[in-house]
Motif scaffolding. Structure first.
Motif, PDB file in Angstrom:
ATOM      1  N   LYS A  96       0.764  -1.179  -0.224  1.00  0.00           N
ATOM      2  CA  LYS A  96      -0.031  -0.047   0.072  1.00  0.00           C
ATOM      3  C   LYS A  96       0.767   1.295   0.114  1.00  0.00           C
ATOM      4  O   LYS A  96       0.380   2.202  -0.536  1.00  0.00           O
ATOM      5  N   LYS A  97       2.120   1.190   0.421  1.00  0.00           N
ATOM      6  CA  LYS A  97       2.910   2.401   0.745  1.00  0.00           C
ATOM      7  C   LYS A  97       3.505   2.664  -0.678  1.00  0.00           C
ATOM      8  O   LYS A  97       3.488   4.054  -1.113  1.00  0.00           O
ATOM      9  N   TYR A  98       3.948   1.649  -1.450  1.00  0.00           N
ATOM     10  CA  TYR A  98       4.771   1.884  -2.716  1.00  0.00           C
ATOM     11  C   TYR A  98       4.039   1.797  -3.853  1.00  0.00           C
ATOM     12  O   TYR A  98       4.638   1.975  -5.109  1.00  0.00           O
ATOM     13  N   GLY A  99       2.699   0.926  -3.779  1.00  0.00           N
ATOM     14  CA  GLY A  99       2.112   0.229  -5.095  1.00  0.00           C
ATOM     15  C   GLY A  99       2.968  -0.623  -5.412  1.00  0.00           C
ATOM     16  O   GLY A  99       4.053  -1.080  -4.978  1.00  0.00           O
ATOM     17  N   VAL A 100       2.317  -1.462  -6.620  1.00  0.00           N
ATOM     18  CA  VAL A 100       3.074  -2.761  -7.084  1.00  0.00           C
ATOM     19  C   VAL A 100       2.714  -2.739  -8.773  1.00  0.00           C
ATOM     20  O   VAL A 100       1.729  -2.587  -8.888  1.00  0.00           O
ATOM     21  N   ASP A 101       3.811  -3.145  -9.330  1.00  0.00           N
ATOM     22  CA  ASP A 101       3.429  -3.321 -10.824  1.00  0.00           C
ATOM     23  C   ASP A 101       4.703  -4.132 -11.451  1.00  0.00           C
ATOM     24  O   ASP A 101       5.534  -4.204 -10.792  1.00  0.00           O
ATOM     25  N   LEU A 102       4.441  -4.511 -12.493  1.00  0.00           N
ATOM     26  CA  LEU A 102       5.304  -5.579 -13.194  1.00  0.00           C
ATOM     27  C   LEU A 102       6.108  -6.514 -12.245  1.00  0.00           C
ATOM     28  O   LEU A 102       7.231  -6.521 -12.159  1.00  0.00           O
ATOM     29  N   PRO A 103       5.477  -7.518 -11.552  1.00  0.00           N
ATOM     30  CA  PRO A 103       5.812  -8.330 -10.764  1.00  0.00           C
ATOM     31  C   PRO A 103       6.565  -9.489 -11.673  1.00  0.00           C
ATOM     32  O   PRO A 103       5.942  -9.820 -12.989  1.00  0.00           O
ATOM     33  N   ARG A 104       7.984  -9.683 -11.321  1.00  0.00           N
ATOM     34  CA  ARG A 104       8.491 -10.751 -12.162  1.00  0.00           C
ATOM     35  C   ARG A 104       9.324 -11.676 -11.194  1.00  0.00           C
ATOM     36  O   ARG A 104      10.152 -11.160 -10.430  1.00  0.00           O
ATOM     37  N   PHE A 105       8.909 -13.129 -11.522  1.00  0.00           N
ATOM     38  CA  PHE A 105       9.783 -14.024 -11.013  1.00  0.00           C
ATOM     39  C   PHE A 105      11.150 -13.867 -11.066  1.00  0.00           C
ATOM     40  O   PHE A 105      11.585 -13.827 -12.240  1.00  0.00           O
ATOM     41  N   THR A 106      12.073 -14.156  -9.932  1.00  0.00           N
ATOM     42  CA  THR A 106      13.455 -14.540 -10.206  1.00  0.00           C
ATOM     43  C   THR A 106      13.476 -15.819 -10.551  1.00  0.00           C
ATOM     44  O   THR A 106      12.528 -16.502 -10.924  1.00  0.00           O
ATOM     45  N   HIS A 107      14.758 -16.617 -10.612  1.00  0.00           N
ATOM     46  CA  HIS A 107      14.710 -18.183 -10.987  1.00  0.00           C
ATOM     47  C   HIS A 107      14.251 -18.798  -9.634  1.00  0.00           C
ATOM     48  O   HIS A 107      14.656 -20.165  -9.763  1.00  0.00           O
ATOM     49  N   LYS A 108      13.884 -18.388  -8.581  1.00  0.00           N
ATOM     50  CA  LYS A 108      13.175 -19.152  -7.472  1.00  0.00           C
ATOM     51  C   LYS A 108      11.935 -18.763  -7.291  1.00  0.00           C
ATOM     52  O   LYS A 108      11.369 -17.440  -7.618  1.00  0.00           O
ATOM     53  N   SER A 109      11.117 -19.742  -7.156  1.00  0.00           N
ATOM     54  CA  SER A 109       9.757 -19.308  -7.114  1.00  0.00           C
ATOM     55  C   SER A 109       9.193 -18.787  -5.769  1.00  0.00           C
ATOM     56  O   SER A 109       8.009 -18.405  -5.612  1.00  0.00           O
ATOM     57  N   THR A 110      10.080 -18.335  -5.050  1.00  0.00           N
ATOM     58  CA  THR A 110       9.703 -17.902  -3.621  1.00  0.00           C
ATOM     59  C   THR A 110      10.340 -16.165  -3.449  1.00  0.00           C
ATOM     60  O   THR A 110      10.069 -15.679  -2.561  1.00  0.00           O
ATOM     61  N   ALA A 111      10.690 -15.823  -4.652  1.00  0.00           N
ATOM     62  CA  ALA A 111      11.223 -14.381  -4.872  1.00  0.00           C
ATOM     63  C   ALA A 111      11.179 -13.613  -6.145  1.00  0.00           C
ATOM     64  O   ALA A 111      10.957 -14.384  -7.131  1.00  0.00           O
ATOM     65  N   ILE A 112      10.447 -12.365  -5.996  1.00  0.00           N
ATOM     66  CA  ILE A 112      10.216 -11.618  -7.106  1.00  0.00           C
ATOM     67  C   ILE A 112      10.965 -10.223  -7.200  1.00  0.00           C
ATOM     68  O   ILE A 112      11.353  -9.756  -5.961  1.00  0.00           O
ATOM     69  N   VAL A 113      10.973  -9.825  -8.302  1.00  0.00           N
ATOM     70  CA  VAL A 113      11.222  -8.218  -8.248  1.00  0.00           C
ATOM     71  C   VAL A 113      10.087  -7.454  -8.844  1.00  0.00           C
ATOM     72  O   VAL A 113       9.129  -7.966  -9.602  1.00  0.00           O
ATOM     73  N   TYR A 114       9.777  -6.085  -8.445  1.00  0.00           N
ATOM     74  CA  TYR A 114       8.706  -5.434  -8.824  1.00  0.00           C
ATOM     75  C   TYR A 114       8.997  -4.064  -8.795  1.00  0.00           C
ATOM     76  O   TYR A 114       9.965  -3.513  -8.123  1.00  0.00           O
ATOM     77  N   ALA A 115       8.174  -3.188  -9.491  1.00  0.00           N
ATOM     78  CA  ALA A 115       8.333  -1.687  -9.684  1.00  0.00           C
ATOM     79  C   ALA A 115       7.326  -1.187  -8.778  1.00  0.00           C
ATOM     80  O   ALA A 115       6.375  -1.372  -8.559  1.00  0.00           O
ATOM     81  N   SER A 116       7.803   0.040  -8.193  1.00  0.00           N
ATOM     82  CA  SER A 116       6.584   0.966  -7.587  1.00  0.00           C
ATOM     83  C   SER A 116       5.789   1.599  -8.358  1.00  0.00           C
ATOM     84  O   SER A 116       6.068   2.189  -9.328  1.00  0.00           O
ATOM     85  N   THR A 117       4.642   2.205  -7.826  1.00  0.00           N
ATOM     86  CA  THR A 117       4.053   3.034  -8.406  1.00  0.00           C
ATOM     87  C   THR A 117       3.684   4.412  -7.952  1.00  0.00           C
ATOM     88  O   THR A 117       3.134   5.261  -8.425  1.00  0.00           O
ATOM     89  N   LYS A 118       4.245   4.391  -6.728  1.00  0.00           N
ATOM     90  CA  LYS A 118       4.159   5.856  -5.851  1.00  0.00           C
ATOM     91  C   LYS A 118       5.132   5.873  -5.011  1.00  0.00           C
ATOM     92  O   LYS A 118       6.018   4.890  -4.567  1.00  0.00           O
ATOM     93  N   GLU A 119       5.475   6.841  -4.240  1.00  0.00           N
ATOM     94  CA  GLU A 119       6.348   7.121  -3.211  1.00  0.00           C
ATOM     95  C   GLU A 119       7.828   7.510  -3.670  1.00  0.00           C
ATOM     96  O   GLU A 119       8.512   8.292  -3.452  1.00  0.00           O
ATOM     97  N   ASP A 120       8.488   6.347  -4.595  1.00  0.00           N
ATOM     98  CA  ASP A 120       9.477   6.577  -5.125  1.00  0.00           C
ATOM     99  C   ASP A 120       9.656   5.713  -6.076  1.00  0.00           C
ATOM    100  O   ASP A 120       8.527   5.117  -6.587  1.00  0.00           O
ATOM    101  N   ASP A 121      10.734   5.565  -6.839  1.00  0.00           N
ATOM    102  CA  ASP A 121      10.821   4.940  -8.287  1.00  0.00           C
ATOM    103  C   ASP A 121      11.832   3.823  -8.048  1.00  0.00           C
ATOM    104  O   ASP A 121      12.392   3.178  -9.044  1.00  0.00           O
ATOM    105  N   THR A 122      11.995   2.974  -6.782  1.00  0.00           N
ATOM    106  CA  THR A 122      12.894   2.085  -6.258  1.00  0.00           C
ATOM    107  C   THR A 122      12.387   0.677  -6.868  1.00  0.00           C
ATOM    108  O   THR A 122      10.939   0.430  -6.805  1.00  0.00           O
TER     109      THR A 122
END
Length: 404
Positions: A96-122
């Motif tokens: 809720k603080k940063y928003g979520v977009d573009l979820p992408r699994f790494t090569h482990k099914s227990t971890a993802i990288v994703y983009a923020s939609t607000k607050e910052d661009d981390t």
């Protein structure tokens, strides 16, 4: 019972088993629909224009390498994990603080990288197992609009409204490469071996193809996405707005997803548009009753079109809720001779898959099994229908064991 395994590019997690055909691909129907896959949110206020009204929708989906899990990101600022084999939700996590977009699994099914939609661009590296951040990737000064994980290692790429593409490694918070571009919002895509990558620049309607080992040098191929037929519809012609780039697993083609009423397939080794895919309704607008904007736009999601793992078909969502299937087998051989080098052959849909409620904004084919996922107002898992003349075929496919 798990869905049938499907052929795709060979890797440690993806072994070819069987190939799709016209009979199977036309028999897909929703086998499981998750109606609560995104929170509807409060009703629209009286001050909202009709084009901005409507329920919140899913903006991104991604399968893990093994094809056992799928994750969604929604406008409700949640990401939700589902089991493909069990056909049920596993957990819901909030951002809720940063928003979520573009979820992408790494090569482990227990971890993802994703983009923020607000607050910052981390960009955030997130553990789904214990709901903790593993790393923060800072550097972008504008919203990240494209994010892809390398198919072979821990690298990934991001494109941002700050007019840059950054290359990262999950093991380091500092980017290891940067490309400065003339306009905001570049799209990024790896080929299957991560030997090359492509960058889409909408303002110039160019696709730039780089050698991964020499990304700091000029692209070795520039593809101009020029469609003269658009001038016959409106003049001046409405610009093409690219929403995604996808390499075929053999690297021969690049599928160019667009927000309008056409997608394109271009040659991966030459500056040539091979085909134009028509028949669907583009997903630029929020709903069928919403008027188009003056300038073309991305829409809610840029994940509305994909190859099947065997490269035989392209599947694409549509504003009317259907999923369209285009046959792209032996593409160069079956297209008619081009007497005019600027003419673009048009491919009409082989079939239209019905059963999706609301716009089909995200469409992805499972990398390991004969299963399709689509999302918009809801999430749907699709399997080949087991009734009628397809029963024996489907039963045979379902009996096949998961590759090890």
């Amino acid at each position: 019972m798990p869905p049938p395994p499907v052929a795709g590019p060979s890797s440690a997690h993806n072994l070819p088993t069987f190939s799709l055909n016209d009979t199977i691909i036309q028999k897909f129907k929703p086998a499981k629909v998750f109606k609560a896959a995104v929170d509807a949110g409060p009703p629209p206020t009286p001050t909202q224009r009709p084009s901005n009204q409507g329920p919140k929708q899913i903006s991104g989906i991604c399968f893990d390498d093994k094809g056992e899990c799928v994750i969604t990101a929604g406008e409700d600022e949640t990401f939700r994990l589902y089991s493909c084999k069990l056909g049920k939700p596993m957990k819901t996590l909030y951002s809720k603080k940063y928003g979520v977009d573009l979820p992408r699994f790494t090569h482990k099914s227990t971890a993802i990288v994703y983009a923020s939609t607000k607050e910052d661009d981390t960009i955030r590296y997130h553990s789904l197992h214990d709901n903790k951040y593993l790393q923060y990737f800072k550097g972008h000064k504008g919203r990240v609009v494209s994010l892809e994980v390398s198919p072979v290692d821990d690298g990934f790429m991001s494109g941002s409204l700050d007019k840059t593409v950054r290359l990262w490694d999950l093991r380091s918070p500092t980017c290891r490469g940067l490309l400065a571009l003339p306009t905001p919002g570049p799209l990024v895509a790896y080929d299957a071996g991560a030997m090359v990558f492509a960058v889409g620049v909408n303002a110039y309607q160019h696709i730039l193809v780089y050698d991964q080992a020499n990304f700091d040098k000029a692209p070795f191929l520039t593809i101009k996405l020029d469609d003269p037929s658009l001038a016959k519809i409106t003049y001046p012609p409405r610009p093409i707005f690219m929403t995604s780039l996808t390499f075929s697993s053999d690297g021969k083609y690049i599928l160019v997803g667009c927000s309008g009423n056409a997608h394109y397939i271009v040659d991966g080794f030459d500056d040539m548009i091979l085909a134009k895919l028509e028949g669907h309704i583009g997903l630029e607008r929020r709903g069928l009753n919403a008027p188009p904007s003056i300038d073309p736009a991305k829409g809610i999601s840029g994940e509305e079109v994909c190859f099947t793992p065997d490269n035989k078909y392209v599947l694409g969502g549509s504003l009317d809720g259907n999923i369209y299937v285009w046959d792209v087998q032996n593409l160069k051989e079956k297209l008619p001779p081009r007497h005019d080098p600027k003419s673009i052959p048009v491919i009409k849909p082989l079939n239209r898959l019905e059963g999706h409620k609301g716009p089909a904004r995200c469409v992805r084919f499972n990398p390991r099994f004969g299963m399709l996922a689509s999302a918009g107002n809801e999430l749907a898992f699709w399997l080949p229908d087991m009734s009628g003349d397809n029963e024996d075929i489907t039963k045979d496919l379902l009996r096949r064991k998961q590759p090890t």
